[in-house]
Design an enzyme around this catalytic site. Structure first.
Site, PDB file in Angstrom:
ATOM      1  N   SER A   1       0.823  -1.205   0.000  1.00  0.00           N
ATOM      2  CA  SER A   1       0.000   0.000   0.000  1.00  0.00           C
ATOM      3  C   SER A   1       0.855   1.251   0.000  1.00  0.00           C
ATOM      4  O   SER A   1       1.598   1.516   0.954  1.00  0.00           O
ATOM      5  CB  SER A   1      -0.926   0.019   1.224  1.00  0.00           C
ATOM      6  OG  SER A   1      -1.452   1.325   1.398  1.00  0.00           O
TER       7      SER A   1
ATOM      8  N   ASP B   1      -5.589   0.331  -9.344  1.00  0.00           N
ATOM      9  CA  ASP B   1      -6.853   1.037  -9.565  1.00  0.00           C
ATOM     10  C   ASP B   1      -7.468   0.716 -10.932  1.00  0.00           C
ATOM     11  O   ASP B   1      -8.572   1.180 -11.245  1.00  0.00           O
ATOM     12  CB  ASP B   1      -6.642   2.548  -9.459  1.00  0.00           C
ATOM     13  CG  ASP B   1      -6.324   2.975  -8.024  1.00  0.00           C
ATOM     14  OD1 ASP B   1      -6.708   2.243  -7.080  1.00  0.00           O
ATOM     15  OD2 ASP B   1      -5.699   4.031  -7.840  1.00  0.00           O
TER      16      ASP B   1
ATOM     17  N   ARG C   1     -14.729   4.480  -9.875  1.00  0.00           N
ATOM     18  CA  ARG C   1     -14.145   3.615 -10.915  1.00  0.00           C
ATOM     19  C   ARG C   1     -15.118   2.535 -11.389  1.00  0.00           C
ATOM     20  O   ARG C   1     -15.023   2.071 -12.521  1.00  0.00           O
ATOM     21  CB  ARG C   1     -12.827   3.016 -10.443  1.00  0.00           C
ATOM     22  CG  ARG C   1     -11.788   4.103 -10.121  1.00  0.00           C
ATOM     23  CD  ARG C   1     -10.357   3.641 -10.184  1.00  0.00           C
ATOM     24  NE  ARG C   1      -9.488   4.580  -9.487  1.00  0.00           N
ATOM     25  CZ  ARG C   1      -9.032   5.737  -9.991  1.00  0.00           C
ATOM     26  NH1 ARG C   1      -9.329   6.090 -11.230  1.00  0.00           N
ATOM     27  NH2 ARG C   1      -8.270   6.533  -9.278  1.00  0.00           N
TER      28      ARG C   1
HETATM   29  C1  S3P Z   1      -2.857   5.792  -3.746  1.00  0.00           C
HETATM   30  C2  S3P Z   1      -2.566   4.500  -3.405  1.00  0.00           C
HETATM   31  C3  S3P Z   1      -3.425   3.347  -3.711  1.00  0.00           C
HETATM   32  C4  S3P Z   1      -4.499   3.699  -4.745  1.00  0.00           C
HETATM   33  C5  S3P Z   1      -5.127   5.033  -4.481  1.00  0.00           C
HETATM   34  C6  S3P Z   1      -4.083   6.142  -4.488  1.00  0.00           C
HETATM   35  C7  S3P Z   1      -1.917   6.868  -3.401  1.00  0.00           C
HETATM   36  O1  S3P Z   1      -4.074   2.929  -2.527  1.00  0.00           O
HETATM   37  O2  S3P Z   1      -5.490   2.689  -4.780  1.00  0.00           O
HETATM   38  O3  S3P Z   1      -6.104   5.325  -5.457  1.00  0.00           O
HETATM   39  O4  S3P Z   1      -2.035   7.998  -3.914  1.00  0.00           O
HETATM   40  O5  S3P Z   1      -0.992   6.600  -2.600  1.00  0.00           O
HETATM   41  P1  S3P Z   1      -3.469   1.809  -1.547  1.00  0.00           P
HETATM   42  O6  S3P Z   1      -2.275   2.375  -0.870  1.00  0.00           O
HETATM   43  O7  S3P Z   1      -4.584   1.522  -0.569  1.00  0.00           O
HETATM   44  O8  S3P Z   1      -3.161   0.634  -2.426  1.00  0.00           O
END
Ligand code: S3P
Length: 432
Positions: free
Chosen positions: A162, A314, A392
């Site tokens: 993440s 995403d 989305r």
């Molecule tokens: C993001 C990280 C991702 C992504 C989100 C944007 C970011 O989430 O799904 O739309 O800007 O760091 P996760 O860290 O939960 O995977």
């Protein structure tokens, strides 16, 4: 809604991840940061309002042009009111990191989708740094953070891939004495690392035994920057798939960010037989960018390597749409994280595509999709697709509608404004 081919050219709006970070880091630098190409979606506006509430001056000067006068690391003010995070997980988790190491108390709340999402994944490391939390049941919003000052530097190995958790810890580390370390078993988007360095933070990234070890020195002094935000590959994704599945399409998508930690969908669609050409490759704001020429293609189903998931996390909703139009079977796995996005994207997309006449099987960690071999889907003449407050899902199913006989009606298009306010206008223009 079934449409004609997509032709001509479009330009996608600014990257959401980079837009959030431009405002947050600008608000921590002393002096004026100037941003162009900022995404003016509701999620980023929630970040802008929050930084204002904590003392930064954040102003819109023109379309996508913003000026941020920061307060300096360590000088955020306690907001007078709870912070409204709307639908935005990125705003919430990154800001929780920021406020955790300031001597302030901050309350966060959000909409029904955001209030169902897990915040324990950031509460855990930030508690180790000394912050205190009062969260709703299950570690959810609304919640209150009491920041620690001075905070304790930690070394934290991410239990889930993440970028939000990684970024929350790095941002907390900015106002922590000593070195804060994050270890990433699987690489996720690295915008925080690139931008923190750009703003002058002392940050190193090292590969050790197949893991990324990221270290940031705290009590940092950030220098204001001039930032041009590149186009969002996650927004371009909807147009890439639309042009691939609608016969007769040939679309030039300008200004697409192609940071390797974000570009997984382009590789997977090419593996499926998609014709996507990169033109005019260049750098914008320290990120690789190109224009993509996408032509209608006969797609083949594939087994998607779970290792690419973080680089297209995403993009799965719209990949599932491509798979539904491909020849043969597409299998995806290792996608447990999709269940905790703005909606449970595995069950939401399985239900939506089934409603539209596609053949989909939902398994624990992915979807298995039998493609139509290019035949239009039936569509959803009598049933509306449920979008569950998830932008989305709404956009992916609008794309599916272009390749359907009866069109697809979604129950709610408002969430699209969180990330891509001009989506419908661009789609109308490209299919006109
Ligand atoms: C993001 C990280 C991702 C992504 C989100 C944007 C970011 O989430 O799904 O739309 O800007 O760091 P996760 O860290 O939960 O995977």
């Amino acid at each position: 809604m079934p449409g004609g081919p997509l032709r001509g050219e479009i330009r996608v709006p600014g990257d959401k991840s980079i837009s959030h970070r431009s405002i947050m880091l600008g608000a921590l630098a002393v002096g004026e940061t100037k941003v162009t190409g900022l995404l003016e979606g509701e999620d980023v506006l929630a970040t802008a309002a929050a930084m204002r509430a904590m003392g930064a001056q954040v102003e819109r000067i023109g379309a996508g042009a913003w000026s941020v006068h920061g307060v300096g690391v360590g000088a955020l003010l306690q907001p007078a009111m709870p912070l409204d995070m709307g639908n935005s997980g990125t705003s919430t988790r990154l800001l929780m990191g920021l406020v955790s190491t300031h001597a302030i108390e901050t309350r966060f709340f959000g909409d029904a989708s955001l209030s169902g999402r897990p915040m324990g994944r950031v509460i855990d490391p930030l508690s180790q740094m000394g912050a205190a939390f009062e969260a709703s049941e299950g570690g959810r919003l609304p919640l209150t953070v009491r920041g620690a000052n001075p905070a304790v530097p930690i070394e934290y190995r991410l239990p889930v891939a993440s970028a939000q958790v990684k970024s929350a810890v790095l941002l907390a580390g900015l106002n922590t004495p000593g070195i804060t370390t994050v270890i990433e078993p699987a690489p996720t988007r690295d915008h925080s690392e690139r931008m923190l360095r750009g703003f002058g933070a002392e940050l190193t990234v090292e590969e050790l035994n197949g893991e990324r070890v990221i270290r940031v020195r705290g009590e940092a002094e950030l220098q204001p920057q001039v930032i041009e935000v590149p186009g969002d590959p996650s927004s371009a994704a909807f147009f890439m798939v639309a042009a691939l599945i609608v016969p007769g399409s040939e679309l030039l998508i300008r200004n697409v960010g192609l940071n390797p930690t974000r570009a997984g969908l382009v590789h997977v669609l090419r593996q499926m037989g998609g014709s996507i050409e990169e033109l005019n490759a260049r750098e914008v704001g320290g990120e690789p960018v190109a224009d993509l020429l996408v032509k209608h293609s006969a797609l083949q189903g594939i087994d998607v390597d779970p290792a690419v998931a973080p680089s297209m996390i995403d993009e799965f909703p719209v990949l599932f749409v491509a798979a539904a139009l491909a020849q043969g079977t597409t299998r995806t796995s290792g996608l447990d994280e999709l269940r905790v996005k703005e909606s449970d994207r595995l069950s939401a997309m399985a239900a939506a595509l089934t409603t539209a006449g596609a053949r989909v099987q939902e398994v624990e960690d992915g979807l298995i999709i039998e493609g139509s071999g290019g035949e239009p889907l039936r569509g959803s003449a009598n049933a509306r697709v449920k979008t569950h407050l998830d932008h989305r899902i709404a956009m992916a199913m609008a794309v599916a509608g272009l390749a359907s006989r009866d069109g697809i009606e979604v129950d709610d298009t408002r969430p699209i404004a969180t990330s891509f306010p001009v989506f419908e206008a661009l789609l109308d223009g490209a299919t006109a």
